[in-house]
Design an enzyme around this catalytic site. Structure first.
Site, PDB file in Angstrom:
ATOM      1  CE  LYS A   1      -7.764 -15.035  -1.926  1.00  0.00           C
ATOM      2  NZ  LYS A   1      -9.177 -14.846  -2.436  1.00  0.00           N
TER       3      LYS A   1
ATOM      4  CE1 TYR B   1     -12.638 -12.278  -1.714  1.00  0.00           C
ATOM      5  CE2 TYR B   1     -12.918 -10.582  -3.356  1.00  0.00           C
ATOM      6  CZ  TYR B   1     -12.189 -11.152  -2.242  1.00  0.00           C
ATOM      7  OH  TYR B   1     -11.294 -10.557  -1.877  1.00  0.00           O
TER       8      TYR B   1
ATOM      9  NE  ARG C   1       2.030   0.326 -18.567  1.00  0.00           N
ATOM     10  CZ  ARG C   1       1.885   0.692 -19.900  1.00  0.00           C
ATOM     11  NH1 ARG C   1       0.982   0.092 -20.921  1.00  0.00           N
ATOM     12  NH2 ARG C   1       2.664   1.674 -20.188  1.00  0.00           N
TER      13      ARG C   1
ATOM     14  CG  ASP D   1     -14.175 -16.205  -8.612  1.00  0.00           C
ATOM     15  OD1 ASP D   1     -13.517 -17.241  -8.451  1.00  0.00           O
ATOM     16  OD2 ASP D   1     -14.266 -15.450  -7.965  1.00  0.00           O
TER      17      ASP D   1
HETATM   18  C1  LIG Z   1      -9.845 -13.752  -2.842  1.00  0.00           C
HETATM   19  C2  LIG Z   1     -10.869 -13.795  -4.085  1.00  0.00           C
HETATM   20  C3  LIG Z   1     -11.034 -13.086  -5.121  1.00  0.00           C
HETATM   21  C4  LIG Z   1     -10.247 -11.802  -5.052  1.00  0.00           C
HETATM   22  O1  LIG Z   1      -8.805 -11.928  -5.555  1.00  0.00           O
HETATM   23  P1  LIG Z   1      -7.792 -11.080  -4.841  1.00  0.00           P
HETATM   24  O2  LIG Z   1      -6.609 -11.852  -5.621  1.00  0.00           O
HETATM   25  O3  LIG Z   1      -7.782 -11.007  -3.359  1.00  0.00           O
HETATM   26  O4  LIG Z   1      -7.811  -9.845  -5.602  1.00  0.00           O
HETATM   27  C5  LIG Z   1     -12.003 -13.094  -5.905  1.00  0.00           C
HETATM   28  N1  LIG Z   1     -12.722 -14.384  -5.830  1.00  0.00           N
HETATM   29  C6  LIG Z   1     -12.724 -15.131  -4.787  1.00  0.00           C
HETATM   30  C7  LIG Z   1     -13.626 -16.234  -4.639  1.00  0.00           C
HETATM   31  C8  LIG Z   1     -11.615 -15.219  -3.851  1.00  0.00           C
HETATM   32  O5  LIG Z   1     -11.822 -15.809  -3.007  1.00  0.00           O
END
Ligand SMILES: *Cc1c(COP(=O)(O)O)cnc(C)c1O
Length: 372
Positions: free
Chosen positions: A196, A99, A47, A171
């Site tokens: 992603k 998001y 962890r 982000d």
């Molecule tokens: C998918 C996404 C998230 C969240 O990520 P997860 O891996 O699904 O928890 C946050 N910000 C953006 C821009 C995203 O496309």
């Protein structure tokens, strides 16, 4: 080393014991130590960290030009960690287009921690300045934003944040560090859903933060992750590290195809408007051209005729899959308003498109038949 070379090699030194060129996956949850807890190689319990995760974090810090990085179990875990590490009473600015998870986190969970958030149009620096309060501790940017591909001026936001003693977090999921490096533009923290483009194959969940400085706030977030346990699994760390090796090559292809599709859609009579920062007609084009090296593989477009027309187009697609998420090899389309839960904010005729790695002529043909 130049970026593409870093992407292939950062965190990837051959295994010292065997010479294996692909790193081993360390699945051990615990590491043998001395009678008084003396560590042998710096590890104690999974962890807290392990060698596979260290490799991933080395790569993430290198590609974002940060001093440190932290890997998480998901993008949402990575997003929540710095926001929940703010002191009680803190205020955060978030984008009006962002998001959905960020919006829900700010509406439902941060208030329990005594943290409040205001949404603002981040494309308008005057509006951002006006929304700052004495309690504002963080500006949370998302550029390009989901799902309307709005572009925020990262350097401009950093100036505003720092003039108020606040942090700028960004982000960077849509752009990836291949196209945009927010820490180099003045941001303090970069967040990724590595689910992603980093993962790149729609088969792994993960999140990450990269920090401009290994400072007290970094330690606070790292401590929170350790105690609350939102850690990435070794296998997922390995998959994301593996994905990074081909990230620059994949992004170049995604960008090239997205540009061709944006051009195709922009002149199609059934399409009202295309949101793609690479189009000269896009409101954020000039800023995107300045702060990004290319315009990405994500676009959205509005179909003439409203919700029903948009759903009809999505329903007729044969190659492009109707599914959420983005950044994989396969093209995905999604009617965002349908999946945003109780209070959808996306326009009812908007379809979001994650342009995959198929031959672009096949994608254009599928869209052409669906648009009729
Ligand atoms: C998918 C996404 C998230 C969240 O990520 P997860 O891996 O699904 O928890 C946050 N910000 C953006 C821009 C995203 O496309």
């Amino acid at each position: 080393m130049r970026f593409e070379t870093l992407a292939v090699h950062a965190g990837g030194e051959p295994d010292r014991e065997t010479g294996a060129v692909s790193p081993p996956i360390h699945l051990a949850t615990t590491f043998q130590h001395g009678p008084a807890g003396e560590r042998r190689a710096g590890y104690e319990y999974l962890r807290e960290g392990n060698p596979t995760q260290d490799r991933l974090e080395t790569m993430l810090a290198a590609l974002e030009y940060g001093q440190a990085a932290l890997a998480f179990a998901s993008g949402m875990a990575a997003m929540a960690a710095p926001l929940e590490s703010l002191p009680r009473g803190a205020h955060v600015l978030i984008p009006d287009d962002c998001y959905t998870g960020l919006r829900v986190l700010c509406a439902e969970f941060l208030p329990e921690k005594g943290v409040t958030a205001t949404s603002v149009d981040m494309t308008d620096l005057a509006a951002v300045r006006a929304a700052i309060t004495p309690a504002t501790a963080m500006i949370w940017a998302e550029t390009p934003s989901n799902p309307q591909l709005k572009i925020a001026d990262i350097a401009g936001l950093a100036d505003i944040a720092h003039a108020h003693g606040a942090l700028l977090a960004c982000d960077n999921t849509f752009a990836t560090p291949v196209l945009q490096q927010p820490l180099r533009l003045g941001a303090d923290i970069v967040m990724h859903s590595t689910t992603k483009y980093f993962g790149g194959h729609s088969d792994v969940l993960g999140g990450a933060l990269a920090f401009a400085r290994r400072d007290d706030f970094f330690e606070r977030v790292a401590h929170r992750r350790h105690v609350t346990g939102a850690i990435i699994s070794p296998f997922n760390a390995w998959l994301i590290l593996r994905g990074a090796r081909s990230l620059p090559a994949r992004m170049a292809w995604h960008c090239r195809s997205a540009r061709a599709l944006a051009d195709f859609l922009a002149v199609h009579p059934a399409v009202e408007v295309v949101h793609y920062p690479g189009l000269a007609s896009h409101a954020g084009h000039a800023i995107a051209a300045r702060q990004m090296s290319d315009f990405g593989g994500m676009l959205s477009f509005r179909v003439r005729g409203g919700r029903e027309a948009a759903l009809r187009v999505a329903g007729k697609l044969q190659l492009i899959l109707n599914a959420t998420s983005l950044g994989g090899c396969e093209s995905l389309i999604e009617h965002r308003a349908s999946v945003e839960g109780k209070n959808p904010v996306s326009p009812e005729n908007l379809l979001r498109f994650s342009v995959g790695l198929e031959n672009v002529e096949d994608l254009i043909a599928d869209l052409a038949q669906a648009l009729g």
